[in-house]
Design an enzyme around this catalytic site. Structure first.
Site, PDB file in Angstrom:
ATOM      1  N   THR A  60     -12.181  -3.278   3.641  1.00  0.00           N
ATOM      2  CA  THR A  60     -11.150  -3.365   2.604  1.00  0.00           C
ATOM      3  C   THR A  60     -10.323  -4.639   2.732  1.00  0.00           C
ATOM      4  O   THR A  60      -9.567  -4.983   1.815  1.00  0.00           O
ATOM      5  CB  THR A  60     -10.185  -2.158   2.698  1.00  0.00           C
ATOM      6  OG1 THR A  60      -9.635  -2.145   4.020  1.00  0.00           O
ATOM      7  CG2 THR A  60     -10.904  -0.857   2.439  1.00  0.00           C
ATOM      8  N   CYS A  64      -3.325  -2.265   9.124  1.00  0.00           N
ATOM      9  CA  CYS A  64      -2.377  -1.150   9.112  1.00  0.00           C
ATOM     10  C   CYS A  64      -1.683  -0.992  10.456  1.00  0.00           C
ATOM     11  O   CYS A  64      -2.168  -1.462  11.473  1.00  0.00           O
ATOM     12  CB  CYS A  64      -3.119   0.174   8.852  1.00  0.00           C
ATOM     13  SG  CYS A  64      -3.631   0.405   7.161  1.00  0.00           S
ATOM     14  N   CYS A  68      -0.670   4.662  10.322  1.00  0.00           N
ATOM     15  CA  CYS A  68      -0.803   4.712   8.859  1.00  0.00           C
ATOM     16  C   CYS A  68      -1.374   6.058   8.397  1.00  0.00           C
ATOM     17  O   CYS A  68      -2.316   6.592   8.983  1.00  0.00           O
ATOM     18  CB  CYS A  68      -1.711   3.595   8.349  1.00  0.00           C
ATOM     19  SG  CYS A  68      -1.863   3.612   6.554  1.00  0.00           S
ATOM     20  N   ARG A  71      -6.388   7.512   4.813  1.00  0.00           N
ATOM     21  CA  ARG A  71      -7.595   8.074   5.388  1.00  0.00           C
ATOM     22  C   ARG A  71      -8.178   7.107   6.425  1.00  0.00           C
ATOM     23  O   ARG A  71      -8.138   5.889   6.242  1.00  0.00           O
ATOM     24  CB  ARG A  71      -8.626   8.313   4.270  1.00  0.00           C
ATOM     25  CG  ARG A  71      -9.591   9.433   4.545  1.00  0.00           C
ATOM     26  CD  ARG A  71     -10.259   9.851   3.224  1.00  0.00           C
ATOM     27  NE  ARG A  71     -11.080   8.762   2.673  1.00  0.00           N
ATOM     28  CZ  ARG A  71     -12.360   8.580   3.006  1.00  0.00           C
ATOM     29  NH1 ARG A  71     -12.963   9.395   3.844  1.00  0.00           N
ATOM     30  NH2 ARG A  71     -13.044   7.588   2.481  1.00  0.00           N
ATOM     31  N   ARG A  93      -5.036  -8.642   4.747  1.00  0.00           N
ATOM     32  CA  ARG A  93      -3.724  -8.491   4.105  1.00  0.00           C
ATOM     33  C   ARG A  93      -3.034  -7.231   4.624  1.00  0.00           C
ATOM     34  O   ARG A  93      -3.724  -6.254   4.955  1.00  0.00           O
ATOM     35  CB  ARG A  93      -3.904  -8.352   2.585  1.00  0.00           C
ATOM     36  CG  ARG A  93      -4.318  -9.624   1.870  1.00  0.00           C
ATOM     37  CD  ARG A  93      -4.781  -9.337   0.452  1.00  0.00           C
ATOM     38  NE  ARG A  93      -6.082  -8.651   0.433  1.00  0.00           N
ATOM     39  CZ  ARG A  93      -6.310  -7.450  -0.071  1.00  0.00           C
ATOM     40  NH1 ARG A  93      -5.338  -6.765  -0.626  1.00  0.00           N
ATOM     41  NH2 ARG A  93      -7.514  -6.914  -0.037  1.00  0.00           N
ATOM     42  N   CYS A  95      -1.273  -3.635   4.687  1.00  0.00           N
ATOM     43  CA  CYS A  95      -1.376  -2.414   3.884  1.00  0.00           C
ATOM     44  C   CYS A  95      -0.060  -2.184   3.140  1.00  0.00           C
ATOM     45  O   CYS A  95       1.018  -2.304   3.715  1.00  0.00           O
ATOM     46  CB  CYS A  95      -1.671  -1.242   4.823  1.00  0.00           C
ATOM     47  SG  CYS A  95      -1.537   0.381   4.093  1.00  0.00           S
ATOM     48  N   CYS A  98       1.684   1.439   4.647  1.00  0.00           N
ATOM     49  CA  CYS A  98       2.406   1.587   5.925  1.00  0.00           C
ATOM     50  C   CYS A  98       3.214   0.342   6.288  1.00  0.00           C
ATOM     51  O   CYS A  98       3.964   0.365   7.265  1.00  0.00           O
ATOM     52  CB  CYS A  98       1.436   1.948   7.047  1.00  0.00           C
ATOM     53  SG  CYS A  98       0.250   0.641   7.423  1.00  0.00           S
TER      54      CYS A  98
HETATM   55 ZN    ZN Z   1      -1.725   1.374   6.155  1.00  0.00          ZN
END
Ligand code: ZN
Length: 371
Positions: A60, A64, A68, A71, A93, A95, A98
């Site tokens: 993705t 995080c 976080c 999922r 990048r 998240c 979170c």
């Molecule tokens: Zn996150």
């Protein structure tokens, strides 16, 4: 004494922040996080690890906090980075859920709020605190509670109680100490203390004055054991200690050896030591700072036969950065075995310390594993 403990707690929070800036080196128990440990922390969504590393998800392109709530990604798509800067350098990048880059900002905001609470004459309003640090009130309430284990209002109350206790134990002038600590009246103070102090505050301030403490020294399979109890519950359980040590701890209490009232309680205590895991309903009369009392409550939740690390206890007590403070709260435990400080070990699996010697700690842990 108690207020100092509270301040050292705030220092531990600050220290955690400095450590964040230096890159995960501040606490040796948390410094060497290997990938397995990091992944286990992610699976637990362990907040104690927030700020110690970030989790990058290659598929993705996002990184995080360990905690976080999103999922969990597949393990093989995950890479760990020391901090957001490293993750960004790898092309990831932050998240949006979170906000991993806000960990340091959160800690700074909490510290500023703590210092504002300390300096204020009256408890500051949540809205004012939040505005001062640039957060919305509801978000700041969550951030503060996550860091300290208490809401800002509860923190202010605990701080006030600490100050009153501190003043009581230094000058013993009860009424003055209570007003000085910011209570409207002595009755409000006693109300706030209800359920926290077994002995009346005035008695506590004067080394147990007015309290009757019953005690006995009994032989057990772990050696000679001292058990002492006020009218509220067990206030001391120790090994290889006699009535002289008890008298130094409670110089003004009336110490009474044995007695029919005490025999039943004593029997239950001995049974709980010889057959671990039976002591949960035995009443205790212990006092400490708000943080110490939370640590002791967490110790009582460790199931027999299991252990926790000092870092885990600090996190469970609501202050992941306060590993050393959790260690000293553990050491300040007055009631061995029933508050099972022996179930706390070092993160490398070694036993750590024990007030009554490692042989007793080792034996307690071994017998809990057997039963
Ligand atoms: Zn996150």
């Amino acid at each position: 004494m108690t207020l100092r403990a509270f301040e050292s707690k705030a220092r531990d929070v600050a220290w955690g922040f400095v450590g964040y800036e230096r890159g995960m080196e501040q606490i040796d128990t948390l410094a060497r996080i290997d990938a397995d440990q990091a992944w286990a922390a992610v699976l637990r969504r362990d907040r104690a690890y927030d700020g110690r590393f970030v989790t990058g998800v290659l598929t993705t392109g996002i990184y995080c906090r360990p905690s976080c709530a999103a999922r969990h990604p597949e393990r093989h798509n995950v890479r760990f980075f020391a901090d957001g800067a490293e993750a960004r350098a790898a092309g990831l990048r932050p998240c949006k859920r979170c906000l991993p880059d806000d960990v340091a900002r959160d800690e700074k905001a909490v510290l500023r709020a703590i210092s504002a609470i300390k300096q204020a004459e009256e408890t500051p309003l949540l809205a004012d605190l939040a505005e001062k640090v640039g957060y919305s009130p509801s978000h700041f309430q969550r951030v503060f509670t996550r860091a300290t284990g208490l809401s800002p209002a509860a923190y202010a109350r605990a701080l006030r109680a600490e100050r009153a206790r501190e003043a009581l134990s230094t000058n013993g002038r009860v009424t003055e100490a209570i007003y000085d600590a910011g209570y409207e009246s002595p009755s409000r103070f006693y109300e706030a203390m209800e359920g926290k102090l077994g002995m009346a505050p005035s008695a506590w301030a004067r080394g147990g004055a007015g309290a009757t403490i019953r005690w006995a020294v009994v032989e057990t399979s772990l050696g000679s054991m001292l058990v002492a109890a006020s009218g509220k519950g067990v206030c001391r359980l120790s090994f290889d200690e006699g009535p002289e040590a008890l008298a130094r701890r409670f110089p003004n209490a009336e110490l009474v050896e044995g007695g029919a009232d005490f025999a039943g309680l004593l029997q239950r205590v001995v049974a709980a030591v010889e057959r671990p895991g039976n002591g949960h309903d035995i009443p205790l009369d212990v006092k400490g700072t708000a943080f110490q009392e939370r640590v002791w409550a967490e110790l009582r939740k460790i199931p027999k036969g299991e252990t926790r690390t000092y870092a885990e206890i600090a996190a469970a007590a609501g202050n992941p950065g306060a590993v050393r403070a959790a260690g000293s709260a553990n050491g300040a435990n007055n009631v061995a075995v029933l508050i099972p400080c022996h179930r706390v070990i070092r993160s490398d699996g070694s036993l750590g310390g024990y007030a009554y010697g490692l042989d007793i700690k080792r034996e307690l842990l071994a017998r809990e594993k057997r039963v």
